[in-house]
Design a protein around this motif. Structure first.
Motif, PDB file in Angstrom:
ATOM      1  N   GLN A 166       0.814  -1.211   0.000  1.00 19.35           N
ATOM      2  CA  GLN A 166       0.000   0.000   0.000  1.00 19.35           C
ATOM      3  C   GLN A 166       0.850   1.264   0.000  1.00 19.35           C
ATOM      4  O   GLN A 166       1.996   1.275   0.454  1.00 19.35           O
ATOM      5  CB  GLN A 166      -0.995   0.004   1.170  1.00 19.35           C
ATOM      6  CG  GLN A 166      -0.392   0.227   2.554  1.00 19.35           C
ATOM      7  CD  GLN A 166      -0.061  -1.065   3.247  1.00 19.35           C
ATOM      8  OE1 GLN A 166       0.444  -1.992   2.628  1.00 19.35           O
ATOM      9  NE2 GLN A 166      -0.318  -1.126   4.544  1.00 19.35           N
ATOM     10  N   ASP A 167       0.269   2.341  -0.455  1.00 20.14           N
ATOM     11  CA  ASP A 167       0.997   3.586  -0.670  1.00 20.14           C
ATOM     12  C   ASP A 167       1.636   4.118   0.607  1.00 20.14           C
ATOM     13  O   ASP A 167       2.767   4.610   0.588  1.00 20.14           O
ATOM     14  CB  ASP A 167       0.063   4.662  -1.254  1.00 20.14           C
ATOM     15  CG  ASP A 167      -0.353   4.356  -2.684  1.00 20.14           C
ATOM     16  OD1 ASP A 167       0.318   3.510  -3.308  1.00 20.14           O
ATOM     17  OD2 ASP A 167      -1.344   4.950  -3.163  1.00 20.14           O
ATOM     18  N   VAL A 176      11.610  -6.071  -1.325  1.00 23.20           N
ATOM     19  CA  VAL A 176      10.739  -7.232  -1.155  1.00 23.20           C
ATOM     20  C   VAL A 176       9.337  -6.733  -0.838  1.00 23.20           C
ATOM     21  O   VAL A 176       9.165  -5.881   0.041  1.00 23.20           O
ATOM     22  CB  VAL A 176      11.235  -8.144  -0.011  1.00 23.20           C
ATOM     23  CG1 VAL A 176      10.241  -9.271   0.253  1.00 23.20           C
ATOM     24  CG2 VAL A 176      12.608  -8.713  -0.334  1.00 23.20           C
ATOM     25  N   GLU A 177       8.332  -7.255  -1.560  1.00 24.56           N
ATOM     26  CA  GLU A 177       6.946  -6.916  -1.243  1.00 24.56           C
ATOM     27  C   GLU A 177       6.387  -8.006  -0.330  1.00 24.56           C
ATOM     28  O   GLU A 177       6.135  -9.124  -0.767  1.00 24.56           O
ATOM     29  CB  GLU A 177       6.108  -6.805  -2.516  1.00 24.56           C
ATOM     30  CG  GLU A 177       4.659  -6.409  -2.222  1.00 24.56           C
ATOM     31  CD  GLU A 177       3.870  -6.064  -3.468  1.00 24.56           C
ATOM     32  OE1 GLU A 177       4.084  -4.952  -4.001  1.00 24.56           O
ATOM     33  OE2 GLU A 177       3.067  -6.904  -3.916  1.00 24.56           O
ATOM     34  N   ASN A 178       6.195  -7.669   0.936  1.00 19.91           N
ATOM     35  CA  ASN A 178       5.662  -8.616   1.912  1.00 19.91           C
ATOM     36  C   ASN A 178       4.153  -8.423   2.040  1.00 19.91           C
ATOM     37  O   ASN A 178       3.631  -7.347   1.746  1.00 19.91           O
ATOM     38  CB  ASN A 178       6.343  -8.417   3.269  1.00 19.91           C
ATOM     39  CG  ASN A 178       6.169  -9.604   4.181  1.00 19.91           C
ATOM     40  OD1 ASN A 178       6.134 -10.751   3.729  1.00 19.91           O
ATOM     41  ND2 ASN A 178       6.054  -9.357   5.474  1.00 19.91           N
ATOM     42  N   MET A 179       3.458  -9.480   2.480  1.00 20.33           N
ATOM     43  CA  MET A 179       1.993  -9.456   2.568  1.00 20.33           C
ATOM     44  C   MET A 179       1.396  -9.044   1.230  1.00 20.33           C
ATOM     45  O   MET A 179       0.432  -8.274   1.162  1.00 20.33           O
ATOM     46  CB  MET A 179       1.526  -8.527   3.689  1.00 20.33           C
ATOM     47  CG  MET A 179       2.179  -8.789   5.033  1.00 20.33           C
ATOM     48  SD  MET A 179       1.554  -7.702   6.327  1.00 20.33           S
ATOM     49  CE  MET A 179       2.852  -7.861   7.556  1.00 20.33           C
ATOM     50  N   SER A 180       1.964  -9.588   0.162  1.00 22.59           N
ATOM     51  CA  SER A 180       1.611  -9.168  -1.188  1.00 22.59           C
ATOM     52  C   SER A 180       0.174  -9.513  -1.552  1.00 22.59           C
ATOM     53  O   SER A 180      -0.487  -8.772  -2.279  1.00 22.59           O
ATOM     54  CB  SER A 180       2.580  -9.817  -2.178  1.00 22.59           C
ATOM     55  OG  SER A 180       2.370  -9.355  -3.476  1.00 22.59           O
ATOM     56  N   ALA A 226       5.165  -2.383  -4.510  1.00 24.55           N
ATOM     57  CA  ALA A 226       6.616  -2.415  -4.293  1.00 24.55           C
ATOM     58  C   ALA A 226       7.363  -2.692  -5.586  1.00 24.55           C
ATOM     59  O   ALA A 226       8.453  -2.156  -5.814  1.00 24.55           O
ATOM     60  CB  ALA A 226       6.959  -3.469  -3.239  1.00 24.55           C
ATOM     61  N   HIS A 227       6.766  -3.540  -6.441  1.00 23.90           N
ATOM     62  CA  HIS A 227       7.397  -3.821  -7.738  1.00 23.90           C
ATOM     63  C   HIS A 227       7.441  -2.552  -8.583  1.00 23.90           C
ATOM     64  O   HIS A 227       8.476  -2.222  -9.195  1.00 23.90           O
ATOM     65  CB  HIS A 227       6.618  -4.924  -8.465  1.00 23.90           C
ATOM     66  CG  HIS A 227       7.401  -5.574  -9.549  1.00 23.90           C
ATOM     67  ND1 HIS A 227       7.049  -6.779 -10.106  1.00 23.90           N
ATOM     68  CD2 HIS A 227       8.539  -5.193 -10.205  1.00 23.90           C
ATOM     69  CE1 HIS A 227       7.932  -7.122 -11.030  1.00 23.90           C
ATOM     70  NE2 HIS A 227       8.830  -6.160 -11.113  1.00 23.90           N
ATOM     71  N   GLU A 228       6.353  -1.830  -8.618  1.00 28.97           N
ATOM     72  CA  GLU A 228       6.309  -0.575  -9.370  1.00 28.97           C
ATOM     73  C   GLU A 228       7.300   0.440  -8.806  1.00 28.97           C
ATOM     74  O   GLU A 228       7.968   1.158  -9.559  1.00 28.97           O
ATOM     75  CB  GLU A 228       4.889   0.000  -9.335  1.00 28.97           C
ATOM     76  CG  GLU A 228       3.867  -0.838 -10.083  1.00 28.97           C
ATOM     77  CD  GLU A 228       2.458  -0.313  -9.912  1.00 28.97           C
ATOM     78  OE1 GLU A 228       2.296   0.769  -9.281  1.00 28.97           O
ATOM     79  OE2 GLU A 228       1.510  -0.967 -10.385  1.00 28.97           O
ATOM     80  N   GLU A 229       7.390   0.489  -7.472  1.00 32.24           N
ATOM     81  CA  GLU A 229       8.321   1.429  -6.837  1.00 32.24           C
ATOM     82  C   GLU A 229       9.764   1.064  -7.172  1.00 32.24           C
ATOM     83  O   GLU A 229      10.600   1.951  -7.431  1.00 32.24           O
ATOM     84  CB  GLU A 229       8.111   1.418  -5.324  1.00 32.24           C
ATOM     85  CG  GLU A 229       8.840   2.517  -4.576  1.00 32.24           C
ATOM     86  CD  GLU A 229       8.243   3.887  -4.813  1.00 32.24           C
ATOM     87  OE1 GLU A 229       8.889   4.871  -4.420  1.00 32.24           O
ATOM     88  OE2 GLU A 229       7.137   3.989  -5.390  1.00 32.24           O
ATOM     89  N   LEU A 282      13.019  -7.997  -5.698  1.00 30.36           N
ATOM     90  CA  LEU A 282      13.526  -9.305  -5.286  1.00 30.36           C
ATOM     91  C   LEU A 282      12.453 -10.380  -5.205  1.00 30.36           C
ATOM     92  O   LEU A 282      12.764 -11.575  -5.286  1.00 30.36           O
ATOM     93  CB  LEU A 282      14.228  -9.180  -3.934  1.00 30.36           C
ATOM     94  CG  LEU A 282      15.478  -8.299  -3.921  1.00 30.36           C
ATOM     95  CD1 LEU A 282      15.988  -8.123  -2.497  1.00 30.36           C
ATOM     96  CD2 LEU A 282      16.558  -8.895  -4.809  1.00 30.36           C
ATOM     97  N   GLY A 283      11.200  -9.982  -5.041  1.00 30.49           N
ATOM     98  CA  GLY A 283      10.142 -10.981  -4.981  1.00 30.49           C
ATOM     99  C   GLY A 283       9.025 -10.571  -4.052  1.00 30.49           C
ATOM    100  O   GLY A 283       9.115  -9.570  -3.338  1.00 30.49           O
ATOM    101  N   GLU A 284       7.945 -11.368  -4.072  1.00 32.64           N
ATOM    102  CA  GLU A 284       6.790 -11.082  -3.228  1.00 32.64           C
ATOM    103  C   GLU A 284       6.493 -12.271  -2.326  1.00 32.64           C
ATOM    104  O   GLU A 284       6.686 -13.425  -2.694  1.00 32.64           O
ATOM    105  CB  GLU A 284       5.568 -10.748  -4.086  1.00 32.64           C
ATOM    106  CG  GLU A 284       5.194 -11.814  -5.088  1.00 32.64           C
ATOM    107  CD  GLU A 284       4.059 -11.382  -6.015  1.00 32.64           C
ATOM    108  OE1 GLU A 284       3.220 -12.242  -6.339  1.00 32.64           O
ATOM    109  OE2 GLU A 284       4.029 -10.201  -6.402  1.00 32.64           O
ATOM    110  N   ILE A 285       6.062 -11.953  -1.112  1.00 35.50           N
ATOM    111  CA  ILE A 285       5.726 -12.962  -0.100  1.00 35.50           C
ATOM    112  C   ILE A 285       4.266 -12.765   0.285  1.00 35.50           C
ATOM    113  O   ILE A 285       3.846 -11.642   0.600  1.00 35.50           O
ATOM    114  CB  ILE A 285       6.620 -12.819   1.155  1.00 35.50           C
ATOM    115  CG1 ILE A 285       8.097 -12.924   0.788  1.00 35.50           C
ATOM    116  CG2 ILE A 285       6.233 -13.861   2.188  1.00 35.50           C
ATOM    117  CD1 ILE A 285       8.528 -14.263   0.258  1.00 35.50           C
ATOM    118  N   PRO A 286       3.447 -13.824   0.276  1.00 35.25           N
ATOM    119  CA  PRO A 286       2.029 -13.659   0.607  1.00 35.25           C
ATOM    120  C   PRO A 286       1.790 -13.475   2.097  1.00 35.25           C
ATOM    121  O   PRO A 286       2.664 -13.756   2.930  1.00 35.25           O
ATOM    122  CB  PRO A 286       1.419 -14.975   0.115  1.00 35.25           C
ATOM    123  CG  PRO A 286       2.521 -15.971   0.254  1.00 35.25           C
ATOM    124  CD  PRO A 286       3.785 -15.214  -0.074  1.00 35.25           C
TER     125      PRO A 286
END
Length: 380
Positions: A261-262, A286-290, A309-312, A321-325
């Protein structure tokens, strides 16, 4: 073994005399903190900044006096000082900030913190709390170990250490010589945390210089031995601990953890820019709680949005680096002291952490970085 109490330590320190005032360090009001746990003692002496360099013998005398007490396994004394900020000079209408060596008024120490035997030190950071940074740091470190990288993990969050619970550590670190602590090994990691020494329910009511001193000692006075990577779980934000690490340690890079989130990305951007200003490479985001997948129906929900986070990372020109659910198993395994990379090594979530670890290691080994010069910020 007799119990070592704060009052007993204070009593012994009554015998350590300041040669200038002819009073004990207790009577002089120098003792600003005493922490004891399982025979390990930490003493903080608050002193006049003008006397700081000349008080090393007094600091050593305090350590030696406490170390000689029955039941004491190790003793550490640190000097802290608060310095009045000088009046700022008139600023020109325009000023420019450029990279170069940073000098911090009142910073403890001042030289490079050397960590012998450690090839790479990386910081796991976030702009704010509550984004799962510590969970990411632990599982990233375990992911590195799983791919054959000799890895250590330092919990640098002095105010809110997480590693004792996340790694199920209840024992206390030992010291063979009373000067350096042995790291506690868990799941193939060499680990250290202030939470191993101080009781979980004891609040760390420490000023910034004391936090920086504790961080320096956990880097310098721990027998890390030969490591490929030392992962440092940083406290959230951009305060003294982050600056101490960025300015005085040859960091190989930093990993930024954020939720999608922003509002979280705004703070993540601040953390990223801090590392850039002090010339620390940003290894990625890393985007956590994706996203969240319902365990009953399998429906995917993007509770905090998705892809921010990917866009940022793309916008700022750093690797994603990746996303974690957001998943119950990640939470429960962390709370139980058996993180998901070791508790469920074949799960897709564990594999996601291992993939991130592999990308980080690839960056570290693609170009072996030599010692990084201390940064400087020049105002003109």
């Amino acid at each position: 073994m007799p119990e070592v109490t704060e009052s007993a330590v204070r009593g012994v320190l009554e015998t350590v005399m300041d040669p200038v005032t002819a009073k004990s360090v207790v009577a002089s009001g120098m003792i600003s903190g005493i922490a004891t746990r399982g025979g390990h003692v930490a003493v903080t002496l608050e002193v006049d900044p003008s006397r700081g360099p000349s008080l090393e013998p007094l600091r050593l005398a305090c350590e030696q006096a406490v170390r000689a007490m029955p039941g004491v396994l190790s003793a550490t004394a640190v000097l802290t000082a608060e310095r009045a900020a000088p009046a700022p000079p008139p600023m020109p209408a325009e000023r420019r900030v450029r990279s170069g060596p940073v000098h911090r008024s009142g910073a403890p120490g001042g030289g490079r913190i050397e960590v012998p035997g450690v090839k790479h030190i990386i910081a796991i950071a976030s702009g704010k709390g509550g984004v799962g940074k510590s969970t990411t740091a632990v599982n990233l470190a375990l992911g590195l170990a799983a791919i054959g990288v000799a890895t250590g993990l330092l919990d640098a969050d002095i105010y809110g250490p997480s590693m004792p619970r996340m790694l199920a550590v209840t024992e206390k670190p030992e010291s063979a010589d009373g000067k350096q602590l042995k790291p506690i090994e868990r799941y193939g990691l060499r680990t250290m945390s202030i939470g191993y020494i101080v009781n979980e329910e004891t609040p760390m009511i420490w000023r910034g210089p004391m936090v920086s001193s504790a961080l320096e000692q956990m880097l310098r006075d721990v027998q890390w031995a030969e490591l490929d990577v030392l992962v440092v779980d940083m406290p959230p934000g951009t305060g003294d601990a982050q600056l101490t690490l960025a300015q005085r340690v040859a960091l190989s890079g930093a990993v930024i953890v954020s939720t999608p989130q922003d509002i979280a990305l705004v703070d993540a951007r601040k953390g990223l820019n801090m590392f850039r200003k002090v010339a620390v490479p940003v290894l990625g985001i890393v985007e956590n709680m994706s996203y969240f997948v319902c365990p009953k129906c399998g429906e995917r929900s993007e509770i905090f949005g998705h892809g921010g986070a990917h866009e940022e990372a793309d916008r700022l020109g750093v690797p994603f680096l990746g996303e974690i659910p957001l998943h119950l198993d990640i939470r429960t395994t962390s709370d139980s002291g058996h993180p998901i990379v070791v508790a469920q090594p074949d799960s897709p979530h564990a594999q996601a952490y291992k993939n991130i670890a592999g990308r980080v290691w690839k960056q570290l080994t693609a170009k072996q970085r030599g010692p990084r010069a201390a940064p400087r910020i020049v105002m003109r």
